[in-house]
Design a protein around this motif. Sequence first.
Motif, PDB file in Angstrom:
ATOM      1  N   LEU A 141       8.526  -7.743   7.215  1.00  0.00           N
ATOM      2  CA  LEU A 141       8.775  -7.632   5.777  1.00  0.00           C
ATOM      3  C   LEU A 141       9.813  -6.549   5.489  1.00  0.00           C
ATOM      4  CD1 LEU A 141       5.135  -7.925   4.404  1.00  0.00           C
ATOM      5  CD2 LEU A 141       6.914  -9.661   4.301  1.00  0.00           C
ATOM      6  N   LEU A 142       9.732  -5.446   6.211  1.00  0.00           N
ATOM      7  CA  LEU A 142      10.704  -4.371   6.038  1.00  0.00           C
ATOM      8  C   LEU A 142      12.093  -4.829   6.488  1.00  0.00           C
ATOM      9  CD1 LEU A 142       8.501  -1.438   7.374  1.00  0.00           C
ATOM     10  CD2 LEU A 142       9.189  -1.795   5.001  1.00  0.00           C
ATOM     11  N   LYS A 154       0.191   2.927   7.368  1.00  0.00           N
ATOM     12  CA  LYS A 154      -1.260   3.100   7.331  1.00  0.00           C
ATOM     13  C   LYS A 154      -1.865   1.974   6.507  1.00  0.00           C
ATOM     14  CE  LYS A 154      -2.935   6.385   4.743  1.00  0.00           C
ATOM     15  NZ  LYS A 154      -3.332   7.720   4.253  1.00  0.00           N
ATOM     16  N   ARG A 155      -2.892   1.382   7.040  1.00  0.00           N
ATOM     17  CA  ARG A 155      -3.565   0.293   6.325  1.00  0.00           C
ATOM     18  C   ARG A 155      -4.428   0.858   5.201  1.00  0.00           C
ATOM     19  NH1 ARG A 155      -6.043  -4.994   9.303  1.00  0.00           N
ATOM     20  NH2 ARG A 155      -6.370  -6.249   7.429  1.00  0.00           N
ATOM     21  N   THR A 156      -4.384   0.216   4.047  1.00  0.00           N
ATOM     22  CA  THR A 156      -5.194   0.618   2.901  1.00  0.00           C
ATOM     23  C   THR A 156      -6.030  -0.571   2.440  1.00  0.00           C
ATOM     24  OG1 THR A 156      -3.492  -0.006   1.277  1.00  0.00           O
ATOM     25  CG2 THR A 156      -3.388   2.234   2.191  1.00  0.00           C
ATOM     26  N   ALA A 157      -6.824  -0.367   1.411  1.00  0.00           N
ATOM     27  CA  ALA A 157      -7.682  -1.444   0.899  1.00  0.00           C
ATOM     28  C   ALA A 157      -6.853  -2.603   0.352  1.00  0.00           C
ATOM     29  CB  ALA A 157      -8.595  -0.890  -0.193  1.00  0.00           C
ATOM     30  N   ASN A 158      -5.650  -2.296  -0.157  1.00  0.00           N
ATOM     31  CA  ASN A 158      -4.822  -3.324  -0.794  1.00  0.00           C
ATOM     32  C   ASN A 158      -3.631  -3.779   0.038  1.00  0.00           C
ATOM     33  OD1 ASN A 158      -6.403  -3.221  -3.198  1.00  0.00           O
ATOM     34  ND2 ASN A 158      -5.346  -1.332  -3.767  1.00  0.00           N
ATOM     35  N   ILE A 180       3.212  -1.981   0.422  1.00  0.00           N
ATOM     36  CA  ILE A 180       3.244  -3.441   0.501  1.00  0.00           C
ATOM     37  C   ILE A 180       1.814  -3.944   0.386  1.00  0.00           C
ATOM     38  CG2 ILE A 180       3.725  -5.411   2.001  1.00  0.00           C
ATOM     39  CD1 ILE A 180       6.006  -3.824   3.216  1.00  0.00           C
ATOM     40  N   ASN A 181       1.594  -4.938  -0.486  1.00  0.00           N
ATOM     41  CA  ASN A 181       0.229  -5.451  -0.635  1.00  0.00           C
ATOM     42  C   ASN A 181      -0.062  -6.554   0.375  1.00  0.00           C
ATOM     43  OD1 ASN A 181       1.394  -7.807  -1.646  1.00  0.00           O
ATOM     44  ND2 ASN A 181       1.004  -7.274  -3.777  1.00  0.00           N
ATOM     45  N   TYR A 186       6.210  -6.003  -2.339  1.00  0.00           N
ATOM     46  CA  TYR A 186       6.313  -4.567  -2.581  1.00  0.00           C
ATOM     47  C   TYR A 186       5.532  -4.257  -3.849  1.00  0.00           C
ATOM     48  CZ  TYR A 186       9.826  -3.413   0.945  1.00  0.00           C
ATOM     49  OH  TYR A 186      10.483  -3.167   2.119  1.00  0.00           O
ATOM     50  N   VAL A 187       4.630  -3.301  -3.783  1.00  0.00           N
ATOM     51  CA  VAL A 187       3.831  -2.946  -4.955  1.00  0.00           C
ATOM     52  C   VAL A 187       4.739  -2.414  -6.053  1.00  0.00           C
ATOM     53  CG1 VAL A 187       1.976  -1.470  -5.812  1.00  0.00           C
ATOM     54  CG2 VAL A 187       1.811  -2.492  -3.538  1.00  0.00           C
TER      55      VAL A 187
END
Length: 398
Positions: A141-142, A154-158, A180-181, A186-187
């Motif tokens: 994606l980048l 880092k992985r997050t909840a979203n 990135i969701n 991109y958020v």
Amino acid sequence: MIQKKIIGFVLLCFTFLWFTPSLHAKSTQWQKLKPLEAYVGSAYHLKERVAYMEIRTYSSRKNTKPTQIFKLYKKPLKNYSKDTIKKFKALRAKYSKRADIRANANAFFIDTKGKMFQMDMKKDIVVLLGEIDTLAEVQLLLWLRYEKYAKRCKRTANGYTIKVSEPMAKCTNRNSIIKINKAGNYVTDNAKFYLQRRGCKKRVHTRFVHHKKINYEEYMAIDTDKRGNLYVLGEVKKTKDFDSERYRVLDKYTTDGKRVWSRKLKTYAYRMAVVGKSVYLFEDKELTGKYTLHGKRESFHKTDKLPTLGKNIENNYIPKGVHLPEGLPNKKEMLHAELLDYVKHKGYTYVVGIEMFGSSENAPSGECGMVEQIQGALIAKLNSKGKTLWAKVIDANE
């Protein structure tokens, strides 16, 4: 016997619950991103209907031979029949008016039924990735967004949070945070940029000030009262985002550079004058605001014009290179300043303006055009010989 089995089961459950948090914590730690070509095809979790995919880049749209091929698969191409391999390799790139996979790129895939498809839009690739849940997918994606300086994620909840660090000069990086969701979007397009100086020559008399939320963009006008206190007109962004809404502020400083108070202005102004016990704010030659020297808002008459005040409020023109604080411009850091106004008091010169980083004039080697500019408000005090006694740079650095 039954009792022993029950005890064993309870211990197994306890062990699972004990180690699960640590496994989850590990998955949410910062992880290093590898170059896209370093990820194998099986590192992607493609949607159910997709068995094999290639993203091919070309030196131009007229060329048919790919310069680079990225492979994503559940089933590698070598496991297909010779006829299928030959037919798939023979697929040619096509470009619609909406083609946007890098400069010259196409994507091709084979579905689980053996049918072949061609794509020229990055959104189609993102859809076929499904939920973004691997580092390879994040890096892809980048890559689609031309982001080549992503270092860690880092992985997050979203979704994922990504740290980007772009080398801009010999001792300066431009750092940012991208999000990135799970859907691959991109958020926000308004990444928050800041400078990171490592190994740069220390600026002895300069202090860098950083606000967590607001962002000072510039100081545009300055004046003093009889005691030498400084009154400065500036522009501030409500957030750190690039296109954030802006507003004006009136700040008061002592002769030693200590900020006494700051007032958010409800009206627009880009010129000012201190006359008697009041600070007058102007847009062109129309009075838009009036404050006491203690920062209290005063009523005023719009009919009060320049002749009434007896002062010319035109900002002082500063010849190039005159009154620049220490270390500016600095090519090793790619920093320079634009001074917008100055005032003299008892042999000292006080200057205000913008400290800027990045422009078309000093783009890094291999880059052209306007580099993303980071800027902050600059205020400094110089002695009669032009030596910097103190300087403050607000929100241009962290």
